[in-house]
Write a protein that holds these residues in place. Structure first.
Motif, PDB file in Angstrom:
ATOM      1  N   THR A 167      -6.501  25.384  -6.314  1.00  0.00           N
ATOM      2  CA  THR A 167      -6.915  25.063  -4.951  1.00  0.00           C
ATOM      3  C   THR A 167      -7.309  23.596  -4.839  1.00  0.00           C
ATOM      4  N   VAL A 168      -8.038  23.113  -5.842  1.00  0.00           N
ATOM      5  CA  VAL A 168      -8.471  21.717  -5.866  1.00  0.00           C
ATOM      6  C   VAL A 168      -7.268  20.785  -5.939  1.00  0.00           C
ATOM      7  N   LYS A 169      -6.303  21.130  -6.786  1.00  0.00           N
ATOM      8  CA  LYS A 169      -5.118  20.282  -6.956  1.00  0.00           C
ATOM      9  C   LYS A 169      -4.328  20.179  -5.655  1.00  0.00           C
ATOM     10  N   LYS A 170      -4.200  21.286  -4.965  1.00  0.00           N
ATOM     11  CA  LYS A 170      -3.475  21.286  -3.699  1.00  0.00           C
ATOM     12  C   LYS A 170      -4.220  20.469  -2.650  1.00  0.00           C
ATOM     13  N   PHE A 171      -5.539  20.583  -2.627  1.00  0.00           N
ATOM     14  CA  PHE A 171      -6.360  19.870  -1.663  1.00  0.00           C
ATOM     15  C   PHE A 171      -6.363  18.370  -1.937  1.00  0.00           C
ATOM     16  N   ALA A 172      -6.324  17.986  -3.200  1.00  0.00           N
ATOM     17  CA  ALA A 172      -6.460  16.580  -3.596  1.00  0.00           C
ATOM     18  C   ALA A 172      -5.303  15.714  -3.135  1.00  0.00           C
ATOM     19  N   GLY A 173      -4.129  16.315  -2.947  1.00  0.00           N
ATOM     20  CA  GLY A 173      -2.973  15.518  -2.554  1.00  0.00           C
ATOM     21  C   GLY A 173      -2.230  14.969  -3.760  1.00  0.00           C
ATOM     22  N   PRO A 174      -1.331  14.024  -3.555  1.00  0.00           N
ATOM     23  CA  PRO A 174      -0.476  13.539  -4.646  1.00  0.00           C
ATOM     24  C   PRO A 174      -1.257  12.801  -5.730  1.00  0.00           C
ATOM     25  N   GLU A 175      -0.878  13.065  -6.973  1.00  0.00           N
ATOM     26  CA  GLU A 175      -1.493  12.359  -8.097  1.00  0.00           C
ATOM     27  C   GLU A 175      -1.124  10.878  -8.041  1.00  0.00           C
ATOM     28  N   TYR A 176       0.155  10.618  -7.767  1.00  0.00           N
ATOM     29  CA  TYR A 176       0.638   9.240  -7.617  1.00  0.00           C
ATOM     30  C   TYR A 176       1.600   9.194  -6.433  1.00  0.00           C
ATOM     31  N   PHE A 177       1.582   8.100  -5.696  1.00  0.00           N
ATOM     32  CA  PHE A 177       2.542   7.913  -4.621  1.00  0.00           C
ATOM     33  C   PHE A 177       3.899   7.500  -5.186  1.00  0.00           C
ATOM     34  N   SER A 178       4.940   7.823  -4.465  1.00  0.00           N
ATOM     35  CA  SER A 178       6.280   7.379  -4.834  1.00  0.00           C
ATOM     36  C   SER A 178       6.386   5.873  -4.629  1.00  0.00           C
ATOM     37  N   PHE A 179       7.437   5.270  -5.210  1.00  0.00           N
ATOM     38  CA  PHE A 179       7.652   3.832  -5.050  1.00  0.00           C
ATOM     39  C   PHE A 179       7.811   3.483  -3.578  1.00  0.00           C
ATOM     40  N   PHE A 180       8.560   4.302  -2.849  1.00  0.00           N
ATOM     41  CA  PHE A 180       8.778   4.051  -1.426  1.00  0.00           C
ATOM     42  C   PHE A 180       7.458   4.073  -0.666  1.00  0.00           C
ATOM     43  N   MET A 181       6.614   5.060  -0.964  1.00  0.00           N
ATOM     44  CA  MET A 181       5.332   5.160  -0.285  1.00  0.00           C
ATOM     45  C   MET A 181       4.443   3.965  -0.606  1.00  0.00           C
ATOM     46  N   ARG A 182       4.446   3.528  -1.880  1.00  0.00           N
ATOM     47  CA  ARG A 182       3.633   2.363  -2.257  1.00  0.00           C
ATOM     48  C   ARG A 182       4.072   1.116  -1.497  1.00  0.00           C
ATOM     49  N   ALA A 183       5.393   0.952  -1.358  1.00  0.00           N
ATOM     50  CA  ALA A 183       5.918  -0.210  -0.634  1.00  0.00           C
ATOM     51  C   ALA A 183       5.511  -0.156   0.836  1.00  0.00           C
ATOM     52  N   MET A 184       5.592   1.012   1.441  1.00  0.00           N
ATOM     53  CA  MET A 184       5.221   1.173   2.837  1.00  0.00           C
ATOM     54  C   MET A 184       3.724   0.898   3.049  1.00  0.00           C
ATOM     55  N   LEU A 185       2.914   1.344   2.103  1.00  0.00           N
ATOM     56  CA  LEU A 185       1.471   1.114   2.219  1.00  0.00           C
ATOM     57  C   LEU A 185       1.129  -0.367   2.118  1.00  0.00           C
ATOM     58  N   GLN A 186       1.836  -1.081   1.242  1.00  0.00           N
ATOM     59  CA  GLN A 186       1.588  -2.518   1.123  1.00  0.00           C
ATOM     60  C   GLN A 186       1.873  -3.221   2.447  1.00  0.00           C
ATOM     61  N   ILE A 187       2.966  -2.828   3.091  1.00  0.00           N
ATOM     62  CA  ILE A 187       3.303  -3.417   4.386  1.00  0.00           C
ATOM     63  C   ILE A 187       2.238  -3.066   5.424  1.00  0.00           C
ATOM     64  N   MET A 188       1.803  -1.796   5.423  1.00  0.00           N
ATOM     65  CA  MET A 188       0.819  -1.349   6.403  1.00  0.00           C
ATOM     66  C   MET A 188      -0.510  -2.091   6.242  1.00  0.00           C
ATOM     67  N   PHE A 189      -0.941  -2.259   4.989  1.00  0.00           N
ATOM     68  CA  PHE A 189      -2.221  -2.924   4.754  1.00  0.00           C
ATOM     69  C   PHE A 189      -2.180  -4.408   5.100  1.00  0.00           C
ATOM     70  N   LYS A 190      -1.006  -4.987   5.065  1.00  0.00           N
ATOM     71  CA  LYS A 190      -0.887  -6.400   5.413  1.00  0.00           C
ATOM     72  C   LYS A 190      -0.731  -6.616   6.918  1.00  0.00           C
ATOM     73  N   THR A 191      -0.511  -5.527   7.654  1.00  0.00           N
ATOM     74  CA  THR A 191      -0.281  -5.660   9.095  1.00  0.00           C
ATOM     75  C   THR A 191      -1.286  -4.827   9.902  1.00  0.00           C
ATOM     76  N   ILE A 192      -0.972  -3.561  10.129  1.00  0.00           N
ATOM     77  CA  ILE A 192      -1.790  -2.697  10.987  1.00  0.00           C
ATOM     78  C   ILE A 192      -3.206  -2.547  10.458  1.00  0.00           C
ATOM     79  N   ALA A 193      -3.331  -2.221   9.168  1.00  0.00           N
ATOM     80  CA  ALA A 193      -4.659  -1.990   8.599  1.00  0.00           C
ATOM     81  C   ALA A 193      -5.496  -3.265   8.605  1.00  0.00           C
ATOM     82  N   LYS A 194      -4.852  -4.394   8.325  1.00  0.00           N
ATOM     83  CA  LYS A 194      -5.586  -5.655   8.311  1.00  0.00           C
ATOM     84  C   LYS A 194      -6.187  -5.950   9.680  1.00  0.00           C
TER      85      LYS A 194
END
Length: 216
Positions: A167-194
């Motif tokens: 139950t904890v593992k399912k709730f916790a979400g992904p252990e690691y993000f995919s390469f695509f997700m990491r790239a998208m997050l970098q873009i988001m943090f440099k634009t919208i999140a910033k």
């Protein structure tokens, strides 16, 4: 079942992400028919009451943030004041952090697995979840959305008699993000999140840019 919940965050309750998570979790406990009481150790005036509750009860949950793989110092200080009990008392943990990947909390989980034995207690598991940085800076409506899953975990804690690994593992979400997700997050943090961080900094009266580096 009656649960004692201790907020191990150094932040005052008003500004504590952990406190808002406890709000939702305790609501889930109540809906499952379980009572609870809670103490925030950020106020040292609460320490004696929290210690007394720990001594007098057998179901303890400590909720805490992990700050870049470090357990808050004030929590370690409080734990040193607790007496050793026995395995009739069970201690469990709610571990939350700002980083979204579940792997970022692994170091904290390993420490918390060892902690019950130092106090002579049995271990009820550790619930983990990241991506909680923004809880205290969003609207009340968004807080309810973000913390809603914790209410369900409060119910699960009762029905499953502790924090169960699957139950904890399912709730916790992904252990690691995919390469695509990491790239998208970098873009988001440099634009919208910033832009959002800049807005929050301005609301708090900050005079320097958020990327100001006085040591350069």
């Amino acid at each position: 079942m009656h649960v004692v919940i201790i907020n191990g965050s150094p932040r005052t309750e008003k500004y504590s992400n952990t406190e808002k998570i406890i709000d939702a979790f305790a609501e889930g406990l109540a809906e499952a028919g379980v009572s609870s009481e809670r103490y925030a150790i950020s106020n040292k005036l609460n320490w004696e009451k929290a210690r007394t509750a720990y001594i007098s009860n057998t179901e303890i949950i400590i909720a805490l943030p992990l700050y870049v793989e470090n357990v808050p110092g004030i929590l370690l200080e409080f734990l040193e004041t607790l007496p050793v009990k026995d395995t009739h008392t069970r201690i469990s943990f709610i571990l939350q952090g700002g980083f979204a990947e579940a792997s970022q909390l692994d170091c904290g989980v390993e420490f918390l697995k060892k902690l019950p034995s130092y106090l002579g207690l049995s271990y009820g598991g550790t619930m983990i979840k990241g991506d909680n940085f923004g809880i205290r800076v969003v609207s009340k409506e968004d807080v309810i959305k973000l913390t809603g899953p914790y209410k369900e975990m409060g119910k699960a804690f009762v029905t499953e008699n502790g924090f169960k690994e699957e139950t904890v593992k399912k709730f916790a979400g992904p252990e690691y993000f995919s390469f695509f997700m990491r790239a998208m997050l970098q873009i988001m943090f440099k634009t919208i999140a910033k832009k959002r961080y800049v807005a929050v900094a301005n609301e708090w009266g900050c005079k320097k840019p958020i990327d100001y580096r006085p040591w350069v």
